[in-house]
Design a protein around this motif. Structure first.
Motif, PDB file in Angstrom:
ATOM      1  N   ASP A   6      -6.885  11.214   4.403  1.00 29.53           N
ATOM      2  CA  ASP A   6      -5.729  11.302   5.287  1.00 29.53           C
ATOM      3  C   ASP A   6      -4.753  10.182   4.910  1.00 29.53           C
ATOM      4  N   GLN A   7      -3.688  10.056   5.663  1.00 31.06           N
ATOM      5  CA  GLN A   7      -2.647   9.098   5.301  1.00 31.06           C
ATOM      6  C   GLN A   7      -2.841   7.744   5.987  1.00 31.06           C
ATOM      7  N   SER A   8      -4.091   7.281   6.105  1.00 35.13           N
ATOM      8  CA  SER A   8      -4.340   5.992   6.748  1.00 35.13           C
ATOM      9  C   SER A   8      -4.052   4.833   5.808  1.00 35.13           C
ATOM     10  N   ILE A   9      -3.802   5.098   4.536  1.00 41.36           N
ATOM     11  CA  ILE A   9      -3.384   4.056   3.602  1.00 41.36           C
ATOM     12  C   ILE A   9      -2.076   4.472   2.945  1.00 41.36           C
ATOM     13  N   ARG A  10      -1.375   3.494   2.427  1.00 44.40           N
ATOM     14  CA  ARG A  10      -0.077   3.743   1.801  1.00 44.40           C
ATOM     15  C   ARG A  10      -0.285   4.168   0.347  1.00 44.40           C
ATOM     16  N   LEU A  11       0.289   5.301  -0.042  1.00 42.42           N
ATOM     17  CA  LEU A  11       0.129   5.819  -1.400  1.00 42.42           C
ATOM     18  C   LEU A  11       1.408   5.729  -2.232  1.00 42.42           C
ATOM     19  N   ASP A  12       2.513   5.298  -1.601  1.00 43.71           N
ATOM     20  CA  ASP A  12       3.797   5.323  -2.307  1.00 43.71           C
ATOM     21  C   ASP A  12       4.260   3.935  -2.750  1.00 43.71           C
ATOM     22  N   GLY A  13       3.336   2.962  -2.783  1.00 41.87           N
ATOM     23  CA  GLY A  13       3.710   1.613  -3.200  1.00 41.87           C
ATOM     24  C   GLY A  13       3.992   1.517  -4.693  1.00 41.87           C
ATOM     25  N   GLN A  14       4.699   0.457  -5.088  1.00 43.28           N
ATOM     26  CA  GLN A  14       5.153   0.351  -6.478  1.00 43.28           C
ATOM     27  C   GLN A  14       3.992   0.160  -7.460  1.00 43.28           C
ATOM     28  N   PHE A  15       2.951  -0.565  -7.065  1.00 45.78           N
ATOM     29  CA  PHE A  15       1.844  -0.785  -7.991  1.00 45.78           C
ATOM     30  C   PHE A  15       1.147   0.532  -8.335  1.00 45.78           C
ATOM     31  N   TYR A  16       0.745   1.260  -7.307  1.00 50.19           N
ATOM     32  CA  TYR A  16      -0.024   2.487  -7.541  1.00 50.19           C
ATOM     33  C   TYR A  16       0.834   3.567  -8.189  1.00 50.19           C
ATOM     34  N   GLN A  17       2.061   3.716  -7.725  1.00 49.47           N
ATOM     35  CA  GLN A  17       2.915   4.754  -8.283  1.00 49.47           C
ATOM     36  C   GLN A  17       3.233   4.490  -9.765  1.00 49.47           C
ATOM     37  N   THR A  18       3.444   3.210 -10.097  1.00 49.81           N
ATOM     38  CA  THR A  18       3.697   2.869 -11.504  1.00 49.81           C
ATOM     39  C   THR A  18       2.468   3.164 -12.370  1.00 49.81           C
ATOM     40  N   LEU A  19       1.279   2.784 -11.868  1.00 46.36           N
ATOM     41  CA  LEU A  19       0.045   3.051 -12.612  1.00 46.36           C
ATOM     42  C   LEU A  19      -0.181   4.546 -12.791  1.00 46.36           C
ATOM     43  N   LYS A  20       0.035   5.324 -11.730  1.00 46.62           N
ATOM     44  CA  LYS A  20      -0.165   6.776 -11.823  1.00 46.62           C
ATOM     45  C   LYS A  20       0.741   7.382 -12.887  1.00 46.62           C
ATOM     46  N   LYS A  21       1.968   6.884 -12.934  1.00 43.72           N
ATOM     47  CA  LYS A  21       2.927   7.415 -13.905  1.00 43.72           C
ATOM     48  C   LYS A  21       2.577   6.990 -15.325  1.00 43.72           C
ATOM     49  N   GLU A  22       2.250   5.692 -15.500  1.00 45.48           N
ATOM     50  CA  GLU A  22       1.982   5.168 -16.839  1.00 45.48           C
ATOM     51  C   GLU A  22       0.617   5.600 -17.369  1.00 45.48           C
ATOM     52  N   LYS A  23      -0.391   5.645 -16.511  1.00 43.73           N
ATOM     53  CA  LYS A  23      -1.758   5.927 -16.955  1.00 43.73           C
ATOM     54  C   LYS A  23      -2.142   7.390 -16.797  1.00 43.73           C
ATOM     55  N   ARG A  24      -1.278   8.152 -16.137  1.00 43.20           N
ATOM     56  CA  ARG A  24      -1.476   9.595 -16.002  1.00 43.20           C
ATOM     57  C   ARG A  24      -2.863   9.940 -15.453  1.00 43.20           C
ATOM     58  N   TYR A  25      -3.187   9.393 -14.284  1.00 44.35           N
ATOM     59  CA  TYR A  25      -4.457   9.722 -13.640  1.00 44.35           C
ATOM     60  C   TYR A  25      -4.513  11.218 -13.338  1.00 44.35           C
ATOM     61  N   ASN A  26      -5.661  11.831 -13.594  1.00 43.70           N
ATOM     62  CA  ASN A  26      -5.826  13.214 -13.160  1.00 43.70           C
ATOM     63  C   ASN A  26      -6.177  13.227 -11.675  1.00 43.70           C
ATOM     64  N   TRP A  27      -6.314  14.417 -11.121  1.00 41.90           N
ATOM     65  CA  TRP A  27      -6.536  14.542  -9.680  1.00 41.90           C
ATOM     66  C   TRP A  27      -7.832  13.860  -9.259  1.00 41.90           C
ATOM     67  N   GLU A  28      -8.899  14.051 -10.049  1.00 46.64           N
ATOM     68  CA  GLU A  28     -10.201  13.483  -9.683  1.00 46.64           C
ATOM     69  C   GLU A  28     -10.157  11.954  -9.650  1.00 46.64           C
ATOM     70  N   THR A  29      -9.493  11.355 -10.662  1.00 44.91           N
ATOM     71  CA  THR A  29      -9.400   9.896 -10.710  1.00 44.91           C
ATOM     72  C   THR A  29      -8.574   9.368  -9.542  1.00 44.91           C
ATOM     73  N   SER A  30      -7.459  10.044  -9.250  1.00 43.37           N
ATOM     74  CA  SER A  30      -6.621   9.632  -8.119  1.00 43.37           C
ATOM     75  C   SER A  30      -7.408   9.682  -6.819  1.00 43.37           C
ATOM     76  N   GLN A  31      -8.177  10.755  -6.611  1.00 37.32           N
ATOM     77  CA  GLN A  31      -8.972  10.886  -5.392  1.00 37.32           C
ATOM     78  C   GLN A  31     -10.006   9.770  -5.279  1.00 37.32           C
ATOM     79  N   CYS A  32     -10.644   9.446  -6.412  1.00 35.87           N
ATOM     80  CA  CYS A  32     -11.644   8.379  -6.422  1.00 35.87           C
ATOM     81  C   CYS A  32     -11.011   7.043  -6.039  1.00 35.87           C
ATOM     82  N   ILE A  33      -9.871   6.729  -6.632  1.00 33.72           N
ATOM     83  CA  ILE A  33      -9.172   5.470  -6.339  1.00 33.72           C
ATOM     84  C   ILE A  33      -8.745   5.421  -4.874  1.00 33.72           C
ATOM     85  N   GLU A  34      -8.143   6.489  -4.408  1.00 33.48           N
ATOM     86  CA  GLU A  34      -7.609   6.515  -3.044  1.00 33.48           C
ATOM     87  C   GLU A  34      -8.728   6.445  -2.004  1.00 33.48           C
ATOM     88  N   ASN A  35      -9.813   7.175  -2.237  1.00 32.44           N
ATOM     89  CA  ASN A  35     -10.934   7.130  -1.303  1.00 32.44           C
ATOM     90  C   ASN A  35     -11.592   5.761  -1.278  1.00 32.44           C
TER      91      ASN A  35
END
Length: 731
Positions: A6-35
């Protein structure tokens, strides 16, 4: 176990968004990090109850926990303390990796990264207000420096929100050590220092990152086995599984796909005789003539390993050149001993072998062509299983001759911090100086040091001393590998070591699958036989992995790698078993089709008689006591009317060959579960209690036996088996 976020944590911050863009996390990796970050924010974690990021060996754990760092920064964490194993090389490698991952944030002055021992004495407030990362080795000086930094030098840091990330953590061995005098478990020094820090810090979270299948957390909250004996384990606060990427090569390749004769993995394992490992310990001129290394039989495998590495590297470089790609450099690792004298001798052995290969190539000696031809025949079989150009022998002969004459091979001993530091490149990895690099070493190579493009692994550590974390750290041939590289990869070890590693793979796989199906709620039971011959719970951190068996639903267990006794010696016993079985078939308490139910004590006695009729080959083992213990455990674990009994499925007149078509010992004497075969029958009846398949083999000489009929037993666990780890011995 991943859950919907759920949205109990912030997902739109500059650190995470930059990493997602540069490192191209797939869905599974993103879910693991976020959880993981969601759980860190919501759960109370500590050094004794950490969050857990569980991955496979060299499967991308670092990439994932760096993503966790970035998202943690976006969610209120100001300081991340990364605890690494106690080597300068790994600390440097981690420091470089963090710098690379967060390069844009560091450049924009949002973040600073420091090795704790190199932290400036005049860190300014402007710097301290940025997000910080400290790299800290798990050793006393580093830990003392960290404490001084947080409470004396820059006390304001101690009030910040801090995330500890314990990289390459082993819950069983890092946190505890055995006190032999008091026979209790006590906290180790480093773990104690971490705990001291956390007691006085105001806001901290703790995440362990590991591939080690210690699995204390897979235990149920309370496990009762038989007479009120209870084991109450400790478990992490939460666990997330690091997703495995498409190019990952691990135990599945070496121990599952390798059983398929049509798969390239069937070529990977080369069995080494124990006596050859003795030659690798020290120079013994009675065993070895140093001027005839290309001919001698007692170093067949190390010579083949060395030549295969050169030929395999040549094949890959030829393919890359053919495809217009950049030619890569390759590596080969020898890890058989811990002592420096042994390493020096192994380096001398390989250097002499290299020199003799060069001399034979210069003189057009027939042995040079013979060695290359044998290697080519071995490697081209697996190379042919992969799409891509396939060189002719003559093309590879020319490549290898050139590589040998132009000295493309370099051997390096790595058995100290000094050796490692001198061999590291700018990224903190072992530098590949030449097209073909041989690394000889021991424990120092186990500690997370990255070895690129590894296509040969000669391994010989004693499996009798393996504990839970040891072997997986040694498994340097795991990791991201293109299939083209796997096709020229070879793994050299003894049969006994290979069998131990296969058990570890099975262990690791079952624990991971337990999480994926939610099994961490029910637990995986760790059991052993006590001196009173009863099955009792045991602590996972006492397990020697050379002595474990996984018990799970419908698993089959049987002796493999044996010869029968001589007919005159075993015929009477075989006849007795046959008569007993026929008697029990007639008087059985219950029949179900062709299967019949007998007391577990009777089945155990039949196993004991069969045990007397077979002789295990060197490197293979069938432990009668273990099988009897498992039989009794499986027969008594489930509360049903069949408790204390075993189903017998009996077949006569079998003519199984001792060796299969590839020259390996037959491992499947039972017919497949196709609804008609004995395995299908056994699995059908083995619901609450186990089944014992007994196959009467004719044992003819033309089939590789000694001309004596014999019984071949296969134990099948019941469908209702609760996943358990049976340990025949503990430390």
């Amino acid at each position: 176990m991943s859950v919907s976020l759920d949205q109990s944590i912030r997902l739109d911050g500059q650190f995470y968004q930059t990493l997602k863009k540069e490192k191209r996390y797939n869905w599974e990796t993103s879910q693991c990090i976020e959880n993981t970050v969601k759980s860190l924010v919501e759960e109370h974690t500590s050094a004794n109850r950490p969050g857990m990021l569980l991955g496979k060996v060299q499967s991308g754990k670092t990439r994932t926990f760096l993503g966790v760092m970035g998202l943690a920064y976006d969610n209120g964490y100001d300081l991340v303390i990364i605890l690494t194993k106690g080597t300068n090389a790994l600390a440097r490698q981690t420091y470089v990796r963090v710098h690379q991952e967060f390069a844009s944030h560091i450049e924009d002055d949002y973040m600073r990264v420091f090795d704790i021992m190199g932290l400036p004495d005049n860190l300014r407030k402007w710097e301290r207000r940025q997000k910080l990362a400290f790299i800290v080795k798990k050793e006393t000086k580093n830990m003392d420096r960290l404490k001084q930094t947080l409470f004396e030098k820059y006390p304001a840091l101690s009030s910040k929100r801090i995330l500890f990330i314990d990289d390459e953590a082993d819950f069983a061995s890092v946190a505890y050590q055995k006190n032999t005098e008091a026979n209790i478990q006590e906290m180790r020094v480093i773990s104690g220092k971490i705990d001291e820090l956390r007691k006085v810090l105001t806001s901290t979270s703790y995440l362990q990152v590991t591939a080690t299948p210690y699995s204390l957390y897979l235990q149920p909250e309370e496990r009762r086995i038989h007479e009120n004996k209870v084991f109450q384990p400790v478990r992490p606060a939460f666990t997330e599984l690091v997703p495995v990427h498409d190019q990952y090569v691990g135990g599945e390749m070496y121990f599952e796909k390798s059983k398929d004769d049509d798969h390239l993995a069937s070529y990977l394992f080369h069995e080494v005789d124990d006596r050859e490992l003795e030659v690798m310990k020290k120079l013994d001129r009675r065993r070895l003539k140093l001027n005839e290394l290309l001919y001698q039989k007692n170093i067949t495998n190390i010579r083949q390993a060395f030549v295969n590495f050169i030929v395999g590297s040549s094949i890959r470089r030829w393919q890359q050149r053919k495809n217009g790609d950049r030619m890569k450099k390759y590596s080969f690792m020898i890890h058989t001993e811990r002592g420096k004298m042994a390493h020096a001798w192994q380096e001398e052995l390989l250097n002499r072998m290299d020199a003799q290969l060069k001399e034979s190539a210069q003189n057009d000696d027939p042995i040079f062509r013979e060695l290359i031809e044998d290697s080519y025949k071995d490697l081209i079989g697996s190379v042919s299983k992969v799409d891509g150009p396939k060189p002719s022998f003559q093309e590879i002969f020319y490549e290898v001759r050139k590589a040998v004459l132009e000295e493309h091979v370099v051997s390096s001993v790595v058995n100290s911090e000094k050796d490692v530091n001198e061999l590291l490149d700018h990224t903190g990895q072992l530098q590949l100086r030449a097209p073909m690099n041989v690394f000889i070493g021991g424990q120092i190579l186990d500690r997370g040091i990255t070895i690129g493009n590894l296509i040969g692994f000669f391994y010989g550590r004693n499996p009798k001393s393996f504990q839970q974390d040891t072997v997986l750290q040694h498994s340097r041939m795991y990791g991201a590998r293109p299939l083209e590289d796997v096709a020229v990869t070879r793994f050299y070890t003894t049969r006994s070591i290979y069998d131990v590693m296969e058990r570890i793979h099975e262990f690791d796989t079952e624990l991971r699958e337990s999480f994926e199906r939610g099994g961490h709620e029910q637990g995986v039971v760790f059991i052993q036989k006590d001196p009173m011959e009863e099955i009792i719970p045991c602590s996972p951190n006492k397990i020697l992995l050379s002595n474990i068996r996984m018990l799970k639903p419908h698993k089959r267990m049987l002796p493999i790698g044996f010869q029968t006794g001589y007919k005159t010696h075993i015929q009477k016993t075989i006849n007795q078993v046959t008569k007993q079985l026929e008697k029990w078939r007639v008087s059985a308490v219950k029949h179900k089709g062709e299967a019949f139910l007998i007391p577990v004590e009777a089945a155990s006695e039949i196993l004991a008689q069969i045990y007397q009729t077979i002789e295990m080959e060197h490197g293979y083992e069938w432990n009668l006591e273990d099988y009897q213990s498992m039989l009794h455990y499986l027969s008594n674990e489930h509360e049903s009317k069949e408790k204390g009994y075993v189903w017998i499925v009996m077949r006569h007149g079998r003519q199984i060959k001792r060796l299969d078509q590839n020259g390996r010992f037959e491992s499947s004497p039972d017919t497949p579960g196709n609804g008609q075969g004995e395995l299908a029958v056994a699995r059908n009846v083995a619901t609450h209690v186990p089944a014992l398949i007994l196959l009467h083999q004719q044992g003819k000489k033309e089939q590789g036996w000694r001309g004596a009929p014999f019984w071949w037993p296969i134990l099948v666990a019941p469908k209702e088996t609760k996943t358990a780890v049976y340990a025949s011995k503990t430390v």
